[in-house]
Enzyme design. Structure first.
Site, mmCIF file in Angstrom:
data_model
loop_
_atom_site.group_PDB
_atom_site.id
_atom_site.type_symbol
_atom_site.label_atom_id
_atom_site.label_comp_id
_atom_site.label_asym_id
_atom_site.label_seq_id
_atom_site.Cartn_x
_atom_site.Cartn_y
_atom_site.Cartn_z
ATOM 1 N N GLU A 37 33.474 40.827 39.717
ATOM 2 C CA GLU A 37 34.211 40.616 40.948
ATOM 3 C C GLU A 37 33.228 40.675 42.116
ATOM 4 O O GLU A 37 33.042 41.729 42.732
ATOM 5 C CB GLU A 37 35.301 41.680 41.104
ATOM 6 C CG GLU A 37 36.328 41.640 39.984
ATOM 7 C CD GLU A 37 37.272 42.835 40.003
ATOM 8 O OE1 GLU A 37 38.407 42.679 39.527
ATOM 9 O OE2 GLU A 37 36.877 43.915 40.485
ATOM 10 N N ASP A 66 35.873 51.009 41.893
ATOM 11 C CA ASP A 66 35.829 51.806 40.668
ATOM 12 C C ASP A 66 34.475 51.739 39.978
ATOM 13 O O ASP A 66 34.216 52.515 39.058
ATOM 14 C CB ASP A 66 36.933 51.347 39.704
ATOM 15 C CG ASP A 66 37.835 52.491 39.292
ATOM 16 O OD1 ASP A 66 37.865 53.510 40.005
ATOM 17 O OD2 ASP A 66 38.513 52.380 38.257
ATOM 18 N N LYS A 200 42.961 51.035 36.280
ATOM 19 C CA LYS A 200 43.446 50.698 37.619
ATOM 20 C C LYS A 200 44.519 51.664 38.103
ATOM 21 O O LYS A 200 44.577 52.001 39.286
ATOM 22 C CB LYS A 200 43.991 49.265 37.626
ATOM 23 C CG LYS A 200 44.441 48.785 38.995
ATOM 24 C CD LYS A 200 44.974 47.359 38.918
ATOM 25 C CE LYS A 200 45.500 46.895 40.269
ATOM 26 N NZ LYS A 200 46.052 45.519 40.193
ATOM 27 N N ASP A 224 45.112 42.971 44.864
ATOM 28 C CA ASP A 224 43.890 42.824 44.076
ATOM 29 C C ASP A 224 42.776 42.275 44.958
ATOM 30 O O ASP A 224 43.038 41.594 45.965
ATOM 31 C CB ASP A 224 44.113 41.877 42.898
ATOM 32 C CG ASP A 224 44.938 42.525 41.792
ATOM 33 O OD1 ASP A 224 45.103 43.769 41.819
ATOM 34 O OD2 ASP A 224 45.431 41.785 40.916
ATOM 35 N N ASP A 391 51.374 48.169 36.509
ATOM 36 C CA ASP A 391 52.311 47.706 37.523
ATOM 37 C C ASP A 391 53.715 47.541 36.954
ATOM 38 O O ASP A 391 54.698 48.009 37.533
ATOM 39 C CB ASP A 391 51.814 46.399 38.136
ATOM 40 C CG ASP A 391 51.239 45.442 37.087
ATOM 41 O OD1 ASP A 391 51.489 45.656 35.891
ATOM 42 O OD2 ASP A 391 50.543 44.485 37.469
#
Length: 678
Positions: A37, A66, A200, A224, A391
């Protein structure tokens, strides 16, 4: 107010409330790996969120890193400096799309802004500054040396991935409380090898606690790192729903659809999910509300804390101070903020703490790896643990308590993200989803079946969850059914009626009817037949590969042989090279490709065996052996898995690695031997 007065109407909201009466919102942005990412993606998302149309002194953006990457931290520092120029520019010229990379991807529309010389000058200056920022971040990303500069980077000097202390940094603070630039806070929770960090969900729970001690806004927006704010009024839209119902239990959280930019023509990898969103997601929204999709979710903080929608007063359902410690953890400040948010939200108020830098030390305490021990975090409060799709599990817990959710899809879309491209990234994402939703189904405390039998989850809502929960389970019958026609061709048997038999018409009509109905759904959404076919093909490929491995992951977890692993999907804004073939399936050495390749080899073998048998007159369409129907089914499977057939002859990333082909070949031989032994 009457239900619907404010719903999805920002102008009505601003007429109802003064600008200083709008509630505070804490924004959570999560990233986990600076390689998969890239920081420039996170930077664009953060900048788009900081620049939304909402009072800056009512916003705080928390970025969870993280990976504890100094590169991400460095990029955010530079982004906070650029924000001082970018946000005023957006507000001055009413820029619609406020992610710089997207805004500067096109030349300015000369029909707007009256060809203002001031605008053109400012546009060029801001674009040049962004290009310098982008180049600096990308050059730093290519360097193997972390950008350690000054005292701000002391905590990163000896950092080790997966084994470091908690880091909380205030990158920008709106000290004067005026409408300027919102708070920006960097958070990297403590990680130790001997403590589970819960992926997450764990990161979101840390952000929840850290934000409770620093800003404690009554509402939370979760995004996100690649989902930039495409609609500059998105938070106003969200507040319209959260504030627009007679009873707040009608909207425990508001969910926007996950939509993507830069999609390839005809959706060759089947990851735009537009038809699923139209018929399934919007349909579920009419029952008890949409499922929690993680990104693009607006939550009431007290719902995250486990507050009941049926509480008659602000203290209902809340225990004594001692009991709260066993639930929320041993932090006086956290307990105080928890009680405060319940009382203040009940009054319609909000609370913001100034001098955020003075709160970083106590924030680090609640971000430690041991803070959650002997608490109810991840079990009854916060984002729940036990599933790769935290989620969906968390949203299920909320709806089982009696909360409803609301779906909204403003125009332009609220958020846009980058969809996975190529085979490995797409299948990795689907595997994670399939693993997670099956874990939800098997959760001993929060499964949809238990939610209906013992809690407040509606029966039809339960069916909607089950439709998704069985994604991984369908892989086994689908694999067996895909192998059945090949088995019949190899063994000289049949399982379908002959063309000359009346029953064949029933089978053919069922097959044609299903596909025509599905095609009509795509036509209804304005999609082409090619996009329909691409999605049908990817559904079959995904079931045999990603879903199957998701199923095996959960089985191994239940047997205690291994734990499920959260695999981060690669995100990329880089344009494809000139020699690339957009839309063509790519491969790597992942075991997920073995089953698809094995299926192709088995069916190629089956066709060869059948043709030899028919040529010799041993069996054929006129005997009791396999007929036209079995041959058509085999051809259908090969056409569906045509990317794998091409992969046999492809080169580079377009070719299937020999290690995968050999393993698949061994399985194919074993299957053929098994068929001959029957």
């Amino acid at each position: 107010m009457e239900s619907g007065d404010l719903q999805n109407k920002p102008d009505h909201l601003l007429n109802k409330f003064n600008i200083d009466e709008l509630p505070a919102v804490d924004i959570f942005v999560t990233t986990a790996d600076s390689e998969l990412e890239p920081p420039i993606i996170t930077v664009n998302t953060v900048l788009s969120l900081l620049a939304v149309d909402y009072p800056a002194n009512r916003l705080a953006c928390y970025v969870s890193d993280d990976g504890g990457s100094p590169k991400t931290y460095f990029s955010l520092i530079q982004a906070s400096k650029f924000a001082n120029r970018w946000i005023p520019f957006c507000k001055k010229y009413n820029v619609k799309v406020r992610a710089p990379f997207m805004y500067f991807s096109q030349e300015p529309d000369q029909s707007l802004n009256g060809l203002s010389l001031d605008f053109l000058r400012d546009w060029k200056e801001i674009k040049n500054e962004y290009e310098e920022l982008r180049q600096m971040i990308e050059d730093m990303g290519k360097s193997h040396l972390p950008p350690l500069q000054g005292e701000d980077f002391v905590e990163f000097s000896n950092i080790e991935r997966g084994n470091h202390q908690s880091i909380v940094k205030v990158l920008w603070e709106n000290k004067d409380g005026k409408d300027g630039i919102p708070h920006l806070i960097y958070v990297s929770r403590e990680k130790r090898p001997n403590h589970s960090h819960h992926f997450k969900a764990g990161a979101l729970n840390v952000l929840t606690r850290v934000s409770a001690l620093m800003t404690n806004a009554p509402f939370i927006l979760n995004v996100d790192c690649d989902m930039f704010a495409n609609n500059h009024q998105v938070i106003l839209h969200g507040m319209c729903l959260l504030l627009g119902f007679d009873e707040e239990r009608s909207c425990g959280y508001a969910q926007t659809p996950q939509m993507f930019y830069g999609g390839l023509k005809n959706d060759p990898f089947g990851n735009q999910l537009e038809v699923l969103r139209k018929f399934t997601v919007e349909g579920i929204a009419g029952i008890q509300g949409p499922l929690n999709a993680g990104s693009g979710s607006f939550h009431r903080r007290k719902v995250i804390y486990g507050s009941s929608p049926f509480a008659r007063n602000t203290n209902a359902g809340w225990a004594s101070s001692k009991e709260l410690r066993s639930i929320f953890g041993n932090s006086n400040e956290l307990i105080d903020s928890t009680n405060e948010i319940i009382k203040q939200e009940a009054k319609g108020g909000f609370r913001f703490i100034n001098e955020l830098s003075s709160r970083t030390e106590i924030a680090k305490q609640v971000a430690s790896s041991t803070f959650e021990q002997n608490t109810r975090w991840g079990k009854e409060i916060g984002w729940l643990y036990g599933s790769m799709t935290e989620d969906i599990l968390t949203g299920l817990r909320m709806q089982s308590m009696g909360w409803k959710s609301t779906y909204f899809n403003p125009n332009p879309p609220a958020f846009l993200g980058c969809a996975p491209t190529g085979g490995p990234a797409s299948l990795t994402q689907y595997k994670r989803w399939a693993t997670g939703v099956l874990e939800v189904l098997l959760d001993k405390d929060h499964s949809p079946v238990l939610g209906t039998l013992t809690k407040q989850l509606h029966f039809r809502q339960c069916l909607c969850y089950l439709k998704i929960n069985i994604w991984a389970l369908q892989s086994v019958p689908e694999l067996l059914y895909s192998l059945l026609p090949a088995c019949c061709l190899i063994t000289g048997t049949s399982f379908l009626p002959k063309v000359s038999e009346e029953q064949f018409l029933v089978t053919a009509m069922l097959f044609a009817g299903y596909n025509l109905y599905n095609l009509e759904e795509y036509k209804h959404c304005g999609k082409s037949w090619r996009e329909w076919w691409n999605n049908q093909r990817m559904q079959r490929i995904t079931a045999i590969t990603a879903y199957l491995f998701g199923f095996l992951s959960v089985i191994f977890k239940l047997l205690g042989l291994s734990e499920t692993v959260f695999e981060v999907t690669r995100k990329d804004q880089v344009h494809m090279p000139a020699h690339a073939e957009p839309g063509r399936f790519t491969f790597d050495g992942s075991p997920m490709f073995i089953t698809g390749m094995m299926l192709v080899l088995v069916h190629i073998t089956a066709i060869g065996v059948a043709l030899v048998s028919w040529a010799g007159g041993a069996v054929g369409p006129e005997t009791n052996g396999p007929g036209v129907a079995e041959m058509v089914c085999t051809g259908w499977v090969l056409i569906t898995f045509w990317p794998f057939v091409r992969g046999l002859f492809g080169k580079g990333s377009y070719g299937i690695p020999w290690s995968v082909v050999i393993k698949a070949g061994v399985l194919a031989v074993l299957f053929v031997q098994l068929c001959w032994s029957l």
